[in-house]
Design an enzyme around this catalytic site. Sequence first.
Site, mmCIF file in Angstrom:
data_model
loop_
_atom_site.group_PDB
_atom_site.id
_atom_site.type_symbol
_atom_site.label_atom_id
_atom_site.label_comp_id
_atom_site.label_asym_id
_atom_site.label_seq_id
_atom_site.Cartn_x
_atom_site.Cartn_y
_atom_site.Cartn_z
ATOM 1 N N THR A 270 -2.925 -6.729 -12.781
ATOM 2 C CA THR A 270 -4.309 -6.445 -13.188
ATOM 3 C C THR A 270 -4.989 -5.387 -12.324
ATOM 4 O O THR A 270 -6.042 -4.873 -12.701
ATOM 5 C CB THR A 270 -5.155 -7.725 -13.082
ATOM 6 O OG1 THR A 270 -5.167 -8.118 -11.687
ATOM 7 C CG2 THR A 270 -4.573 -8.859 -13.916
ATOM 8 N N ARG B 39 -4.278 -6.082 -4.085
ATOM 9 C CA ARG B 39 -4.393 -5.900 -5.537
ATOM 10 C C ARG B 39 -3.278 -6.650 -6.247
ATOM 11 O O ARG B 39 -2.119 -6.572 -5.845
ATOM 12 C CB ARG B 39 -4.279 -4.418 -5.906
ATOM 13 C CG ARG B 39 -5.423 -3.588 -5.441
ATOM 14 C CD ARG B 39 -5.544 -2.286 -6.195
ATOM 15 N NE ARG B 39 -4.304 -1.611 -6.519
ATOM 16 C CZ ARG B 39 -4.242 -0.519 -7.277
ATOM 17 N NH1 ARG B 39 -5.346 -0.007 -7.789
ATOM 18 N NH2 ARG B 39 -3.105 0.071 -7.536
ATOM 19 N N ASP C 299 2.406 3.847 -2.873
ATOM 20 C CA ASP C 299 1.737 2.703 -2.244
ATOM 21 C C ASP C 299 1.606 2.973 -0.748
ATOM 22 O O ASP C 299 2.601 2.960 -0.017
ATOM 23 C CB ASP C 299 2.542 1.424 -2.500
ATOM 24 C CG ASP C 299 1.796 0.199 -2.016
ATOM 25 O OD1 ASP C 299 1.405 0.165 -0.827
ATOM 26 O OD2 ASP C 299 1.587 -0.729 -2.810
ATOM 27 N N ASP D 163 2.923 0.202 1.727
ATOM 28 C CA ASP D 163 4.389 0.098 1.751
ATOM 29 C C ASP D 163 5.009 1.267 2.507
ATOM 30 O O ASP D 163 5.960 1.090 3.276
ATOM 31 C CB ASP D 163 4.946 0.071 0.324
ATOM 32 C CG ASP D 163 4.847 -1.314 -0.290
ATOM 33 O OD1 ASP D 163 4.616 -2.289 0.451
ATOM 34 O OD2 ASP D 163 4.983 -1.420 -1.524
HETATM 35 C C1 PRP Z 1 -4.389 -0.608 -1.703
HETATM 36 C C2 PRP Z 1 -5.281 0.238 -0.827
HETATM 37 C C3 PRP Z 1 -6.662 -0.209 -1.195
HETATM 38 C C4 PRP Z 1 -6.501 -0.562 -2.647
HETATM 39 C C5 PRP Z 1 -7.155 0.516 -3.465
HETATM 40 O O1 PRP Z 1 -4.213 -1.850 -1.155
HETATM 41 O O2 PRP Z 1 -5.011 0.121 0.524
HETATM 42 O O3 PRP Z 1 -7.111 -1.310 -0.441
HETATM 43 O O4 PRP Z 1 -5.110 -0.628 -2.923
HETATM 44 O O5 PRP Z 1 -7.147 0.195 -4.808
HETATM 45 P P1 PRP Z 1 -8.462 -0.142 -5.613
HETATM 46 O O6 PRP Z 1 -9.451 0.946 -5.303
HETATM 47 O O7 PRP Z 1 -8.001 -0.092 -7.052
HETATM 48 O O8 PRP Z 1 -8.948 -1.500 -5.235
HETATM 49 P P2 PRP Z 1 -3.128 -2.919 -1.701
HETATM 50 O O9 PRP Z 1 -3.807 -3.909 -2.581
HETATM 51 O O10 PRP Z 1 -1.967 -2.200 -2.275
HETATM 52 O O11 PRP Z 1 -2.737 -3.733 -0.396
HETATM 53 P P3 PRP Z 1 -1.994 -3.261 0.928
HETATM 54 O O12 PRP Z 1 -2.923 -2.358 1.661
HETATM 55 O O13 PRP Z 1 -1.769 -4.568 1.629
HETATM 56 O O14 PRP Z 1 -0.690 -2.583 0.552
HETATM 57 N N1 URA Z 2 -3.217 1.776 -3.611
HETATM 58 C C1 URA Z 2 -2.202 2.554 -3.145
HETATM 59 O O1 URA Z 2 -1.639 2.281 -2.073
HETATM 60 N N2 URA Z 2 -1.842 3.616 -3.876
HETATM 61 C C2 URA Z 2 -2.439 3.941 -5.040
HETATM 62 O O2 URA Z 2 -2.048 4.948 -5.668
HETATM 63 C C3 URA Z 2 -3.483 3.115 -5.512
HETATM 64 C C4 URA Z 2 -3.842 2.053 -4.771
#
Ligand code: PRP
Ligand code: URA
Length: 211
Positions: free
Chosen positions: A109, A105, A201, A204
């Site tokens: 945005t 993400r 997150d 993370d």
């Molecule tokens: C997080 C999570 C989902 C997404 C959910 O990933 O693992 O894939 O956000 O959000 P959404 O429903 O609004 O799309 P992130 O983009 O933070 O990547 P990561 O898993 O690499 O930390």
């Molecule tokens: N992705 C995450 O890891 N945490 C949130 O709260 C939303 C999206």
Amino acid sequence: MESSQVRVVHHPLIDHSLTILRDAGTTTDAFRRHARAITVLIASYVLDHLPVDEVRVQTPLEETVGHRLNTNVIFVPVLRAGLAMLDAMSDIVPQSKVGFVGLERDEMTAIARSYYQKLPSHLADAETIILDPMLATGGSAIQTIELLKEKKARHIRLACIVAVPEGIRAIEEQHPDVAIVTAVVDRELNEKKYILPGLGDFGDRYFGTID
Ligand code: PRP
Ligand code: URA
């Protein structure tokens, strides 16, 4: 929020582990162990529809009737956070195949950008389970579902840990055929599209990449 499309798995051990995931003071080590514990408990529900064939089996004492899985199971963790659910799921289905979808993400945005894909063939005949612990706006899950459907996947389910109504509604509207199994449905998204109360997150915290 529960419906024929959405299953919330209620279990005291999920409540216990989820509280540890939510706690901002939880170490990476404990976060990993409890993410796995929740996944084990979710797994039996997200996999409860798998078709089996009746077979005869010879025990040491006599012959009896047993059941053998008659479908391919494909797990698709959404990188990175979905990897947190892969080990526990594939322990339960050791013959499963694994496809990967990399989405991230944009911090401003909250729109997910695709950076990697590697999927097994023969998705059409398989039971495909998307693994992503967080269902926030639903953007990442919907991109993944669309990609899988482009590759002819027909039986898709989504396993998550924390979902919010906004993301659930988006999937219900656009992909009413995709069942969602989650440990909890939280209240809402904040202005940065983070889940409240949530756990921050997930990627993370699981991978220890917080400054
Ligand atoms: C997080 C999570 C989902 C997404 C959910 O990933 O693992 O894939 O956000 O959000 P959404 O429903 O609004 O799309 P992130 O983009 O933070 O990547 P990561 O898993 O690499 O930390
Ligand atoms: N992705 C995450 O890891 N945490 C949130 O709260 C939303 C999206």
